[in-house]
Design a protein around this motif. Structure first.
Motif, PDB file in Angstrom:
ATOM      1  N   SER A  79       8.817  29.603 -20.266  1.00 45.29           N
ATOM      2  CA  SER A  79       9.473  29.206 -19.019  1.00 45.29           C
ATOM      3  C   SER A  79       8.549  28.460 -18.063  1.00 45.29           C
ATOM      4  CB  SER A  79      10.017  30.434 -18.289  1.00 45.29           C
ATOM      5  OG  SER A  79      10.989  31.085 -19.064  1.00 45.29           O
ATOM      6  N   ILE A  80       7.332  29.009 -17.845  1.00 45.98           N
ATOM      7  CA  ILE A  80       6.467  28.417 -16.815  1.00 45.98           C
ATOM      8  C   ILE A  80       5.124  27.925 -17.332  1.00 45.98           C
ATOM      9  CG2 ILE A  80       7.570  29.742 -14.968  1.00 45.98           C
ATOM     10  CD1 ILE A  80       5.130  31.587 -14.939  1.00 45.98           C
ATOM     11  N   GLY A  81       4.849  28.090 -18.617  1.00 51.31           N
ATOM     12  CA  GLY A  81       3.577  27.653 -19.184  1.00 51.31           C
ATOM     13  C   GLY A  81       2.613  28.810 -19.397  1.00 51.31           C
ATOM     14  N   GLU A  82       1.626  28.578 -20.250  1.00 51.42           N
ATOM     15  CA  GLU A  82       0.696  29.638 -20.627  1.00 51.42           C
ATOM     16  C   GLU A  82      -0.155  30.116 -19.459  1.00 51.42           C
ATOM     17  OE1 GLU A  82       0.804  26.709 -22.235  1.00 51.42           O
ATOM     18  OE2 GLU A  82       1.482  27.151 -24.258  1.00 51.42           O
ATOM     19  N   GLY A  83      -0.786  29.182 -18.762  1.00 48.66           N
ATOM     20  CA  GLY A  83      -1.685  29.555 -17.677  1.00 48.66           C
ATOM     21  C   GLY A  83      -0.993  30.338 -16.565  1.00 48.66           C
ATOM     22  N   PRO A  84       0.090  29.784 -16.003  1.00 47.31           N
ATOM     23  CA  PRO A  84       0.783  30.524 -14.941  1.00 47.31           C
ATOM     24  C   PRO A  84       1.350  31.862 -15.415  1.00 47.31           C
ATOM     25  CG  PRO A  84       1.428  28.226 -14.888  1.00 47.31           C
ATOM     26  CD  PRO A  84       0.613  28.425 -16.136  1.00 47.31           C
ATOM     27  N   ALA A  85       1.832  31.915 -16.649  1.00 49.26           N
ATOM     28  CA  ALA A  85       2.371  33.176 -17.169  1.00 49.26           C
ATOM     29  C   ALA A  85       1.285  34.228 -17.290  1.00 49.26           C
ATOM     30  CB  ALA A  85       3.035  32.943 -18.529  1.00 49.26           C
ATOM     31  N   LEU A  86       0.147  33.841 -17.846  1.00 45.56           N
ATOM     32  CA  LEU A  86      -0.956  34.793 -17.988  1.00 45.56           C
ATOM     33  C   LEU A  86      -1.514  35.206 -16.632  1.00 45.56           C
ATOM     34  CD1 LEU A  86      -2.818  33.335 -21.064  1.00 45.56           C
ATOM     35  CD2 LEU A  86      -1.817  35.606 -20.869  1.00 45.56           C
ATOM     36  N   PRO A 120       7.116  40.070 -26.115  1.00 45.71           N
ATOM     37  CA  PRO A 120       8.241  39.145 -25.933  1.00 45.71           C
ATOM     38  C   PRO A 120       8.466  38.738 -24.472  1.00 45.71           C
ATOM     39  CG  PRO A 120       9.015  41.325 -26.607  1.00 45.71           C
ATOM     40  CD  PRO A 120       7.530  41.349 -26.680  1.00 45.71           C
ATOM     41  N   LEU A 121       8.162  39.620 -23.537  1.00 48.16           N
ATOM     42  CA  LEU A 121       8.320  39.246 -22.126  1.00 48.16           C
ATOM     43  C   LEU A 121       7.311  38.168 -21.727  1.00 48.16           C
ATOM     44  CD1 LEU A 121       8.881  42.762 -20.547  1.00 48.16           C
ATOM     45  CD2 LEU A 121      10.594  40.996 -20.976  1.00 48.16           C
ATOM     46  N   LEU A 122       6.079  38.345 -22.152  1.00 52.96           N
ATOM     47  CA  LEU A 122       5.056  37.358 -21.830  1.00 52.96           C
ATOM     48  C   LEU A 122       5.316  36.045 -22.569  1.00 52.96           C
ATOM     49  CD1 LEU A 122       2.527  36.725 -20.243  1.00 52.96           C
ATOM     50  CD2 LEU A 122       1.184  37.733 -22.085  1.00 52.96           C
ATOM     51  N   ALA A 123       5.742  36.126 -23.821  1.00 48.92           N
ATOM     52  CA  ALA A 123       6.062  34.911 -24.577  1.00 48.92           C
ATOM     53  C   ALA A 123       7.192  34.144 -23.901  1.00 48.92           C
ATOM     54  CB  ALA A 123       6.431  35.272 -26.015  1.00 48.92           C
ATOM     55  N   SER A 124       8.208  34.851 -23.451  1.00 47.65           N
ATOM     56  CA  SER A 124       9.324  34.214 -22.755  1.00 47.65           C
ATOM     57  C   SER A 124       8.859  33.556 -21.465  1.00 47.65           C
ATOM     58  CB  SER A 124      10.410  35.250 -22.466  1.00 47.65           C
ATOM     59  OG  SER A 124      11.432  34.693 -21.702  1.00 47.65           O
ATOM     60  N   LYS A 158      -1.352  39.082 -15.493  1.00 47.01           N
ATOM     61  CA  LYS A 158      -2.615  39.802 -15.321  1.00 47.01           C
ATOM     62  C   LYS A 158      -2.852  40.196 -13.863  1.00 47.01           C
ATOM     63  CE  LYS A 158      -3.066  40.111 -19.418  1.00 47.01           C
ATOM     64  NZ  LYS A 158      -2.840  41.441 -19.983  1.00 47.01           N
ATOM     65  N   LEU A 159      -2.435  39.358 -12.925  1.00 42.35           N
ATOM     66  CA  LEU A 159      -2.546  39.742 -11.520  1.00 42.35           C
ATOM     67  C   LEU A 159      -1.625  40.915 -11.204  1.00 42.35           C
ATOM     68  CD1 LEU A 159      -2.849  36.274  -9.748  1.00 42.35           C
ATOM     69  CD2 LEU A 159      -4.590  38.069  -9.870  1.00 42.35           C
ATOM     70  N   ALA A 160      -0.437  40.918 -11.784  1.00 44.89           N
ATOM     71  CA  ALA A 160       0.479  42.047 -11.590  1.00 44.89           C
ATOM     72  C   ALA A 160      -0.109  43.317 -12.191  1.00 44.89           C
ATOM     73  CB  ALA A 160       1.841  41.733 -12.208  1.00 44.89           C
ATOM     74  N   ALA A 161      -0.668  43.215 -13.389  1.00 46.15           N
ATOM     75  CA  ALA A 161      -1.277  44.384 -14.029  1.00 46.15           C
ATOM     76  C   ALA A 161      -2.469  44.890 -13.219  1.00 46.15           C
ATOM     77  CB  ALA A 161      -1.709  44.048 -15.458  1.00 46.15           C
ATOM     78  N   ALA A 162      -3.306  43.974 -12.753  1.00 42.94           N
ATOM     79  CA  ALA A 162      -4.461  44.371 -11.950  1.00 42.94           C
ATOM     80  C   ALA A 162      -4.019  45.029 -10.648  1.00 42.94           C
ATOM     81  CB  ALA A 162      -5.354  43.161 -11.662  1.00 42.94           C
ATOM     82  N   GLY A 163      -2.979  44.494 -10.047  1.00 42.02           N
ATOM     83  CA  GLY A 163      -2.452  45.090  -8.821  1.00 42.02           C
ATOM     84  C   GLY A 163      -1.933  46.500  -9.046  1.00 42.02           C
ATOM     85  N   PHE A 177      -8.422  36.109 -24.330  1.00 41.51           N
ATOM     86  CA  PHE A 177      -8.075  36.115 -25.751  1.00 41.51           C
ATOM     87  C   PHE A 177      -6.666  35.572 -25.980  1.00 41.51           C
ATOM     88  CE2 PHE A 177     -11.058  39.858 -27.092  1.00 41.51           C
ATOM     89  CZ  PHE A 177     -12.152  39.068 -26.828  1.00 41.51           C
ATOM     90  N   THR A 178      -5.735  35.932 -25.109  1.00 39.83           N
ATOM     91  CA  THR A 178      -4.365  35.442 -25.251  1.00 39.83           C
ATOM     92  C   THR A 178      -4.327  33.935 -25.076  1.00 39.83           C
ATOM     93  OG1 THR A 178      -3.478  37.538 -24.438  1.00 39.83           O
ATOM     94  CG2 THR A 178      -2.004  35.645 -24.383  1.00 39.83           C
ATOM     95  N   TYR A 179      -5.006  33.436 -24.068  1.00 43.26           N
ATOM     96  CA  TYR A 179      -5.020  31.994 -23.839  1.00 43.26           C
ATOM     97  C   TYR A 179      -5.641  31.257 -25.025  1.00 43.26           C
ATOM     98  CZ  TYR A 179      -5.096  27.645 -21.247  1.00 43.26           C
ATOM     99  OH  TYR A 179      -4.865  26.356 -20.839  1.00 43.26           O
ATOM    100  N   TRP A 180      -6.732  31.801 -25.529  1.00 41.40           N
ATOM    101  CA  TRP A 180      -7.409  31.205 -26.678  1.00 41.40           C
ATOM    102  C   TRP A 180      -6.510  31.256 -27.909  1.00 41.40           C
ATOM    103  CZ3 TRP A 180     -12.112  33.787 -29.491  1.00 41.40           C
ATOM    104  CH2 TRP A 180     -12.688  32.883 -30.373  1.00 41.40           C
ATOM    105  N   GLY A 181      -5.883  32.402 -28.150  1.00 43.49           N
ATOM    106  CA  GLY A 181      -4.999  32.546 -29.304  1.00 43.49           C
ATOM    107  C   GLY A 181      -3.809  31.625 -29.242  1.00 43.49           C
ATOM    108  N   VAL A 182      -3.211  31.487 -28.082  1.00 36.03           N
ATOM    109  CA  VAL A 182      -2.063  30.593 -27.922  1.00 36.03           C
ATOM    110  C   VAL A 182      -2.502  29.138 -28.075  1.00 36.03           C
ATOM    111  CG1 VAL A 182      -0.353  29.771 -26.244  1.00 36.03           C
ATOM    112  CG2 VAL A 182      -0.692  32.213 -26.580  1.00 36.03           C
TER     113      VAL A 182
END
Length: 111
Positions: free
Chosen positions: A57-64, A49-53, A68-73, A33-38
């Motif tokens: 910095s690194i682009g939508e795909g790598p940021a998401l 704001p952390l995710l937006a920043s 999400k991998l950190a959250a899943a971990g 949903f975030t990728y689609w919304g962006v």
């Protein structure tokens, strides 16, 4: 071997397993949903704001992917330490604070 397979097939998921599965599904839906919304509305629509920043910095795909991998971990660590109620509460939080707002954006904001 057949008895092992039969036992595996009839085994139901525990509440903890259901909680982590729901958590992973919520994370995946939030990423999609975030990728689609962006993609539809630009990076400024991201409310975290952390995710937006990180997106700037690194682009939508790598940021998401990294978020999400950190959250899943972290969710998996909670699951493996048998803190399933927290995983369930975090899943409910994601549904209310991330998935429902995105669903509102997709249904009410013109494209």
């Amino acid at each position: 071997m057949a008895s092992l397979l039969r036992k595996f097939r009839t085994r139901s998921l525990s509440k903890g397993e259901l909680a982590i599965l729901a958590f992973f599904i919520a994370q995946a839906l939030d990423a999609a949903f975030t990728y689609w919304g962006v993609a539809l509305h630009g990076r400024d629509i991201e409310g975290n704001p952390l995710l937006a920043s990180l997106m700037f910095s690194i682009g939508e795909g790598p940021a998401l992917a990294s978020a999400k991998l950190a959250a899943a971990g972290c969710g998996m660590i909670l699951h493996l330490t048998n803190v399933h109620r927290i995983v369930a509460v975090l899943t409910a939080f994601y549904v209310c604070a991330a998935l429902l707002p995105w669903m509102w954006v997709f249904t009410s904001v013109p494209h």
